[in-house]
Enzyme design. Structure first.
Site, PDB file in Angstrom:
ATOM      1  CG  MET A 190      -1.658  -8.233  -6.403  1.00 46.96           C
ATOM      2  SD  MET A 190      -0.836  -7.465  -7.814  1.00 46.96           S
ATOM      3  CE  MET A 190      -0.030  -8.903  -8.502  1.00 46.96           C
ATOM      4  NE  ARG A 191      -9.409 -11.974  -7.102  1.00 48.54           N
ATOM      5  CZ  ARG A 191      -9.470 -13.274  -7.387  1.00 48.54           C
ATOM      6  NH1 ARG A 191      -8.397 -14.019  -7.262  1.00 48.54           N
ATOM      7  NH2 ARG A 191     -10.584 -13.816  -7.815  1.00 48.54           N
ATOM      8  CG  LEU A 202     -11.671  -5.389 -10.546  1.00 48.00           C
ATOM      9  CD1 LEU A 202     -11.563  -3.881 -10.402  1.00 48.00           C
ATOM     10  CD2 LEU A 202     -12.476  -5.993  -9.404  1.00 48.00           C
ATOM     11  CB  SER A 250       1.426   3.413 -17.272  1.00 48.08           C
ATOM     12  OG  SER A 250       2.534   3.179 -18.098  1.00 48.08           O
ATOM     13  N   GLY A 259       0.794  -1.233   0.000  1.00 49.29           N
ATOM     14  CA  GLY A 259       0.000   0.000   0.000  1.00 49.29           C
ATOM     15  C   GLY A 259       0.824   1.279   0.000  1.00 49.29           C
ATOM     16  CG  ASN A 310      -4.087  -0.806 -12.430  1.00 47.87           C
ATOM     17  OD1 ASN A 310      -3.915  -0.975 -11.217  1.00 47.87           O
ATOM     18  ND2 ASN A 310      -3.490  -1.557 -13.342  1.00 47.87           N
ATOM     19  CG  ASN A 313       1.325   3.235  -5.762  1.00 41.80           C
ATOM     20  OD1 ASN A 313       1.645   4.233  -6.402  1.00 41.80           O
ATOM     21  ND2 ASN A 313       1.947   2.066  -5.897  1.00 41.80           N
ATOM     22  CG  LEU A 372      -4.378  -7.669 -17.133  1.00 39.97           C
ATOM     23  CD1 LEU A 372      -5.108  -7.335 -15.844  1.00 39.97           C
ATOM     24  CD2 LEU A 372      -3.643  -8.991 -17.028  1.00 39.97           C
ATOM     25  CG  ASP A 373      -1.965  -4.625 -16.925  1.00 42.41           C
ATOM     26  OD1 ASP A 373      -2.610  -4.078 -16.010  1.00 42.41           O
ATOM     27  OD2 ASP A 373      -1.208  -5.595 -16.751  1.00 42.41           O
ATOM     28  CG  HIS A 406       1.136  -1.989 -15.519  1.00 40.63           C
ATOM     29  ND1 HIS A 406       0.809  -3.251 -15.060  1.00 40.63           N
ATOM     30  CD2 HIS A 406       2.130  -2.158 -16.415  1.00 40.63           C
ATOM     31  CE1 HIS A 406       1.573  -4.137 -15.665  1.00 40.63           C
ATOM     32  NE2 HIS A 406       2.381  -3.507 -16.490  1.00 40.63           N
TER      33      HIS A 406
END
Ligand code: GRF
Length: 212
Positions: free
Chosen positions: A92-93, A95, A138, A14, A109, A16, A146-147, A111
């Site tokens: 780390m899930r 969605l 980013s 945590g 998010n 961030n 994803l991403d 990354h």
């Protein structure tokens, strides 16, 4: 909107989240963190939330029979706090579509790479293996893929000769802690949005990510 109600989702340390907490406290976030949710009970970030008197919850994904059931419970929990924006901060899930659709254009998010390079995991090791001379982080809007959602801002770091994965990760983390509060503040000030799978900044489509 000049002050955003921010929900932060975490799974671990945590740091961030801490950067967002600090920015909220000193006024540069233009918002308040209304809730922190972790899918892991041991996440240190929960202690950071407690220390800052932010409502916090554990929603353990392994107690749900399916991904969809977890997503639904998360959605319901978050809706109770009426967030304007959701920040994934080391969450780390993945969605699912229903969740992403419900909060369309309102999920960010962080990354640890210069997307579109190195989506997925182990980005620092992969950047080193690829011989990348530049690496970084980013902030992007979350879409179902994803991403792969529109990137808002990136911060770069030079890769040094003999960098270890840990050294590189540490410098990338510092960058993350600066670009995440900046992106949230833009959203709060109405400067940043996501429409038609694109990021918009000050009324213009963002063709290139902003740079730190
Ligand atoms: C960060 O490197 C972030 O980019 C990635 O997970 C890490 C989370 O770190 N998605 P922390 O929990 O915020 O310290």
């Amino acid at each position: 909107m000049t002050s955003v109600r921010l929900a932060v989702l975490i799974s671990g340390n945590g740091s961030n989240l801490q950067a967002l907490i600090d920015a909220a406290a000193n006024g540069t976030l233009h918002g308040e963190i209304c809730v922190v949710v972790s899918n892991r009970e041991q996440a240190f970030g929960l202690q950071r939330a407690q220390r800052a008197n932010i409502p916090n919850h554990v929603l353990a994904h392994d107690e749900f029979e399916s991904r969809a059931a977890f997503d639904q419970a998360l959605l319901k929990l978050l809706d109770g706090y009426s967030p304007d924006l959701i920040a994934l901060a080391g969450f780390m899930r993945v969605l699912g579509g229903e969740f992403v659709e419900h909060y369309a254009g309102r999920i960010l998010n962080v990354h640890p790479s210069l997307l579109p390079r190195f989506p997925g995991l182990d980005t620092h090791a992969r950047a080193l293996r690829a011989g990348a001379r530049e690496h970084g982080a980013s902030i992007h809007f979350v879409t179902e893929e994803l991403d792969a959602g529109p990137v808002v801002i990136q911060g770069r770091v030079a890769v040094r000769e003999n960098d270890t994965e840990a050294q590189l990760a540490e410098r990338v983390h510092e960058v993350e802690h600066r670009i995440y509060p900046a992106a949230v503040a833009w959203f709060a000030q109405g400067r940043l949005s996501c429409e038609d799978q694109r990021a918009w900044f000050d009324g213009q489509p963002l063709h290139q990510p902003k740079l730190l």
